[in-house]
Design a protein around this motif. Sequence first.
Motif, PDB file in Angstrom:
ATOM      1  N   THR A  24       0.608  -1.053   0.112  1.00 58.01           N
ATOM      2  CA  THR A  24       0.099  -0.121  -0.118  1.00 58.01           C
ATOM      3  C   THR A  24       0.877   1.367   0.115  1.00 58.01           C
ATOM      4  OG1 THR A  24      -0.073  -0.174   2.400  1.00 58.01           O
ATOM      5  CG2 THR A  24      -1.908  -1.151   0.798  1.00 58.01           C
ATOM      6  N   ASP A  25       1.860   0.767   0.043  1.00 54.57           N
ATOM      7  CA  ASP A  25       2.420   2.928  -0.125  1.00 54.57           C
ATOM      8  C   ASP A  25       2.755   2.696  -1.588  1.00 54.57           C
ATOM      9  OD1 ASP A  25       4.915   4.214   0.118  1.00 54.57           O
ATOM     10  OD2 ASP A  25       6.860   3.265   0.607  1.00 54.57           O
ATOM     11  N   LEU A  26       2.400   3.576  -1.732  1.00 53.62           N
ATOM     12  CA  LEU A  26       2.299   3.865  -3.272  1.00 53.62           C
ATOM     13  C   LEU A  26       3.657   4.363  -3.966  1.00 53.62           C
ATOM     14  CD1 LEU A  26       0.656   4.055  -5.928  1.00 53.62           C
ATOM     15  CD2 LEU A  26      -0.232   6.518  -5.227  1.00 53.62           C
ATOM     16  N   GLU A  27       4.294   5.594  -3.461  1.00 50.43           N
ATOM     17  CA  GLU A  27       5.388   5.855  -3.337  1.00 50.43           C
ATOM     18  C   GLU A  27       6.224   5.613  -3.761  1.00 50.43           C
ATOM     19  OE1 GLU A  27       2.349   8.936  -3.596  1.00 50.43           O
ATOM     20  OE2 GLU A  27       2.817   7.682  -2.055  1.00 50.43           O
ATOM     21  N   GLY A  28       6.536   4.526  -2.741  1.00 50.58           N
ATOM     22  CA  GLY A  28       7.557   3.390  -2.754  1.00 50.58           C
ATOM     23  C   GLY A  28       7.423   2.428  -3.627  1.00 50.58           C
ATOM     24  N   SER A  29       6.577   2.479  -3.931  1.00 44.57           N
ATOM     25  CA  SER A  29       5.717   1.160  -5.656  1.00 44.57           C
ATOM     26  C   SER A  29       6.867   1.573  -6.687  1.00 44.57           C
ATOM     27  CB  SER A  29       4.695   1.095  -5.465  1.00 44.57           C
ATOM     28  OG  SER A  29       4.376   2.171  -6.380  1.00 44.57           O
ATOM     29  N   GLN A  30       7.399   3.037  -7.175  1.00 37.96           N
ATOM     30  CA  GLN A  30       8.365   3.036  -8.753  1.00 37.96           C
ATOM     31  C   GLN A  30       9.483   1.975  -7.750  1.00 37.96           C
ATOM     32  OE1 GLN A  30       7.765   6.556 -10.488  1.00 37.96           O
ATOM     33  NE2 GLN A  30      10.058   5.940 -11.564  1.00 37.96           N
ATOM     34  N   THR A  31      10.001   2.330  -6.449  1.00 34.93           N
ATOM     35  CA  THR A  31      11.124   1.635  -6.038  1.00 34.93           C
ATOM     36  C   THR A  31      10.975  -0.011  -6.098  1.00 34.93           C
ATOM     37  OG1 THR A  31      11.212   1.758  -4.452  1.00 34.93           O
ATOM     38  CG2 THR A  31      12.685   3.595  -5.526  1.00 34.93           C
ATOM     39  N   VAL A  32       9.971  -0.379  -5.780  1.00 31.94           N
ATOM     40  CA  VAL A  32      10.242  -1.836  -5.065  1.00 31.94           C
ATOM     41  C   VAL A  32       9.872  -2.604  -6.041  1.00 31.94           C
ATOM     42  CG1 VAL A  32       8.376  -3.236  -4.196  1.00 31.94           C
ATOM     43  CG2 VAL A  32       9.220  -1.430  -3.034  1.00 31.94           C
ATOM     44  N   LEU A  33       8.410  -2.142  -7.355  1.00 32.19           N
ATOM     45  CA  LEU A  33       7.983  -2.969  -8.772  1.00 32.19           C
ATOM     46  C   LEU A  33       8.890  -2.572  -9.951  1.00 32.19           C
ATOM     47  CD1 LEU A  33       4.199  -2.347  -8.754  1.00 32.19           C
ATOM     48  CD2 LEU A  33       5.345  -4.216  -7.279  1.00 32.19           C
ATOM     49  N   SER A  34       9.909  -3.027  -9.978  1.00 30.54           N
ATOM     50  CA  SER A  34      11.232  -3.876 -10.647  1.00 30.54           C
ATOM     51  C   SER A  34      10.209  -3.246 -12.523  1.00 30.54           C
ATOM     52  CB  SER A  34      11.989  -5.240 -10.836  1.00 30.54           C
ATOM     53  OG  SER A  34      11.025  -6.048 -11.022  1.00 30.54           O
ATOM     54  N   GLY A  35       8.631  -3.999 -12.856  1.00 33.76           N
ATOM     55  CA  GLY A  35       8.184  -4.472 -13.871  1.00 33.76           C
ATOM     56  C   GLY A  35       8.238  -2.485 -14.582  1.00 33.76           C
ATOM     57  N   ALA A  36       7.702  -1.313 -13.625  1.00 31.29           N
ATOM     58  CA  ALA A  36       7.227  -0.308 -13.158  1.00 31.29           C
ATOM     59  C   ALA A  36       8.291   1.003 -13.775  1.00 31.29           C
ATOM     60  CB  ALA A  36       6.448   0.231 -11.798  1.00 31.29           C
ATOM     61  N   THR A  37       8.221   1.997 -14.552  1.00 28.67           N
ATOM     62  CA  THR A  37       8.850   2.460 -14.722  1.00 28.67           C
ATOM     63  C   THR A  37       8.472   3.744 -14.399  1.00 28.67           C
ATOM     64  OG1 THR A  37       8.348   2.977 -17.367  1.00 28.67           O
ATOM     65  CG2 THR A  37      10.151   1.324 -17.009  1.00 28.67           C
ATOM     66  N   ARG A  38       7.159   4.365 -13.750  1.00 30.22           N
ATOM     67  CA  ARG A  38       6.976   5.584 -13.385  1.00 30.22           C
ATOM     68  C   ARG A  38       6.078   5.407 -12.917  1.00 30.22           C
ATOM     69  NH1 ARG A  38       8.004   7.937 -17.898  1.00 30.22           N
ATOM     70  NH2 ARG A  38       5.796   7.534 -18.774  1.00 30.22           N
ATOM     71  N   ILE A  39       5.410   6.134 -12.082  1.00 28.88           N
ATOM     72  CA  ILE A  39       4.091   5.907 -10.910  1.00 28.88           C
ATOM     73  C   ILE A  39       4.460   7.858 -10.638  1.00 28.88           C
ATOM     74  CG2 ILE A  39       3.330   4.776  -8.724  1.00 28.88           C
ATOM     75  CD1 ILE A  39       4.607   2.768  -9.477  1.00 28.88           C
ATOM     76  N   GLU A  40       2.384   7.853 -10.610  1.00 32.66           N
ATOM     77  CA  GLU A  40       2.109   9.407 -10.571  1.00 32.66           C
ATOM     78  C   GLU A  40       0.898   9.509  -9.606  1.00 32.66           C
ATOM     79  OE1 GLU A  40       0.538  13.099 -13.681  1.00 32.66           O
ATOM     80  OE2 GLU A  40       1.802  11.276 -14.341  1.00 32.66           O
TER      81      GLU A  40
END
Length: 158
Positions: A24-40
């Motif tokens: 549930t850490d939306l801001e941290g998910s970009q560094t956790v999910l290697s498949g996501a290149t950008r989360i806004e």
Amino acid sequence: MSDISLTLERSIDASPDAVWHVLTDLEGSQTVLSGATRIERLAGVGYAIGTRWRETRTMMGREATEEMEVVGIDPGRSTTIAAEANGMRYRTEFTLEPQPAAEGRAGTLLRMRFSGTYQTLSWVQRVVAKLTSGIGMRVTRRIMQQDLDDIAAAAAAL
């Protein structure tokens, strides 16, 4: 009823609280999910029903961006995320179940269920979608497994 559905699960050597925090850490998910290149983040504070974000991934050599929204939460136990793209409505549900882990520590079984329902496809588009769904499901399975592995690694490191 879903036109497509896929469920994967992963045992994690971390407590349900740690897994929930990572999930549930939306801001941290970009560094956790290697498949996501950008989360806004688009709407909402923290993680609650109505929280929306735009997620960009590279799939099959092309960048794909989808808008996601939290549509269900049972804190610490499950969350449901919805998206719509290319004539399909998607839902991803994560459920967490406590389970014993190594050396008597708390562990978690994390289950991820992805489903999709066609919205506005003509019969020709439906036939083409059915013919290509095997490739799409293989790609989806690989992405889901990587997400589960990434969440597990981050939760175990807490």
